[in-house]
Design an enzyme around this catalytic site. Structure first.
Site, PDB file in Angstrom:
ATOM      1  N   HIS A   1     -22.641  17.500  18.251  1.00 45.82           N
ATOM      2  CA  HIS A   1     -21.363  16.815  18.097  1.00 45.82           C
ATOM      3  C   HIS A   1     -20.408  17.131  19.245  1.00 45.82           C
ATOM      4  CE1 HIS A   1     -17.462  15.896  16.046  1.00 45.82           C
ATOM      5  NE2 HIS A   1     -18.189  14.989  15.408  1.00 45.82           N
TER       6      HIS A   1
ATOM      7  N   ASP B   1     -14.931  22.395  18.766  1.00 42.40           N
ATOM      8  CA  ASP B   1     -15.963  21.633  18.067  1.00 42.40           C
ATOM      9  C   ASP B   1     -17.162  22.541  17.796  1.00 42.40           C
ATOM     10  OD1 ASP B   1     -17.883  19.257  17.539  1.00 42.40           O
ATOM     11  OD2 ASP B   1     -16.013  18.232  18.031  1.00 42.40           O
TER      12      ASP B   1
ATOM     13  N   SER C   1     -14.096  10.991  15.043  1.00 39.86           N
ATOM     14  CA  SER C   1     -14.466  12.069  15.965  1.00 39.86           C
ATOM     15  C   SER C   1     -14.692  11.556  17.378  1.00 39.86           C
ATOM     16  CB  SER C   1     -15.743  12.760  15.491  1.00 39.86           C
ATOM     17  OG  SER C   1     -15.519  13.570  14.379  1.00 39.86           O
TER      18      SER C   1
END
Length: 414
Positions: free
Chosen positions: A177, A139, A356
């Protein structure tokens, strides 16, 4: 294990509902060379054609190479080459919705974790917590100093893949994220929230962010996850949906070869289905690195066990669904309560929604399965999770495949 913790005053990040897509652009350098992903051909033939081999994947069936700008046709003409793809760059989509940061005083953060309640995850921890397993988060990077992550974080194995598949050092989270995804999978519950596999080891493999974010980086990272013996690697990112004619350069074949090789070596790959509200079965559409053999493609569900309004779907394209936040429509979605609450950098917490957020729920569940069945092959792990899923009969729901995951069902059936 205590599931409710109290913590000092913390700033909570605003709500964002993020996804990731890949844009098809060139990656030329100052030396007028580009990076290509080549399927087939062999090392010697490619080098004789003027290519520099940067990384060999899937037992020599896929190569990351450097060659002159515009060399794709020359590479395709090499004997044995079945596909050539010029490197992709990865870009973030903007948030679907967001609010101003909020604060909390000694909140019982577990009460915000509807995603763990609806999947009976806390009850599953009586059977397994992921101890002895390794979860990779591919990520934007992970802030391994977060109080709910630091006890599980392996900084030594954490790396970045940059510049077309080159391995570099771990630098933390280049955004927020990856840290959010990591907490969903394996937060310890030390202060704020508990992940699906709270005793699993976490490894950060950055493939998104400054000087990274390319298709070649993702394939190189996938190979690395198997190299370090990861039980599961999570990819909350993707490209597409593409029409079938977009596969003429062999992109999908290259991804499938790499991911199948990774699975053969023992690493399960969980991949978000994407946030384009698209039926992936329609007209032969495909989404990468999901929707290929060798990965578990995960759609997103909400607190009402609906398909989330943004989630891609498709018969035979989705393995399972998992909580990603949001309801059947944006208008029905209550923010922040209907989004997924997790860790964010600098010791903070926040809400996000997207496929996600769904994929790492499944990655954590792989950790629980592998603790109980450490020798299970990748397809056996996938079957166990599918058999434990609920809401739908069989394994062919266009929305959730085998169903929305249930952690307790999965581990108690082993």
């Amino acid at each position: 294990m205590a599931h409710q913790r109290q913590t000092r005053r913390r700033v909570l990040r605003g709500i964002t509902a993020t996804g990731l897509t890949l844009g098809m652009i060139g990656t030329g350098s100052a030396q007028s060379s580009s990076t290509y992903v080549v399927t087939g051909g062999g090392r010697t033939r490619l080098e004789n054609a003027g290519a520099t081999i940067r990384r060999e994947l899937a037992n020599g069936s896929v190569f990351i190479v450097s060659a002159e700008d515009g060399a794709a046709d020359d590479l395709r003409s090499v004997s044995g080459v079945s596909g050539v793809t010029e490197n992709f760059e990865v870009e973030h989509d903007g948030p679907i919705s967001e609010v101003e940061p909020q604060t909390t005083d000694d909140a019982e953060f577990t009460e915000k974790q509807w995603d763990k309640e609806i999947t009976d995850t806390f009850e599953a921890h009586d059977y397994a917590t992921g101890e002895g397993t390794r979860i990779v988060i591919a990520d934007t990077g992970v802030d391994g100093t977060h109080p709910d992550l630091e006890a599980n974080f392996n900084e030594e194995l954490s790396v970045s893949f940059v510049d077309g598949g080159e391995k570099d050092e771990h630098i933390g989270d280049s955004g927020d994220h990856g840290t959010h995804v990591a907490g969903t999978a394996a937060a310890t519950g030390a202060e704020g929230i508990t992940g699906t596999a709270p005793d699993a080891e976490l490894v950060s493999v950055r493939v998104l962010g400054p000087d990274s974010s390319s298709f070649a980086d993702i394939l190189a990272a996938a190979d690395y996850t198997a190299e370090i013996g990861a039980d599961v690697a999570n990819y909350s990112l993707g490209a597409g949906p593409f029409p079938p004619e977009a596969n003429s350069d062999g992109t999908r074949v290259a991804v499938q070869k790499v991911m199948q090789d990774v699975a053969r070596r023992g690493t399960v790959s969980t991949v978000s289905a994407g946030n384009a509200e698209t039926d992936l079965q329609r007209g032969g559409l495909f989404y990468l690195p999901g929707t290929v053999q060798g990965v578990m493609t995960v759609s997103a569900s909400g607190p009402g066990d609906n398909l989330s309004f943004y989630s891609n779907y498709g018969t035979s394209e989705i393995e399972v669904g998992a909580p990603g936040g949001g309801r059947g429509t944006l208008e029905e979605t209550v923010t922040p309560d209907d989004l997924v609450f997790s860790t964010e950098p600098d010791g903070t917490y926040g809400w996000k929604a997207g496929t996600s957020m769904a994929a790492p729920q499944v990655a954590g569940l792989v950790g629980l399965v592998r603790e109980l069945e450490p020798d299970a092959h990748a397809n056996q792990v996938e079957n166990a999770i599918a058999h434990g899923a609920e809401l739908v009969p069989g394994r062919s729901s266009p929305e959730f495949g085998a169903g929305r995951i249930n952690a307790l069902n999965t581990v108690s059936n082993l």
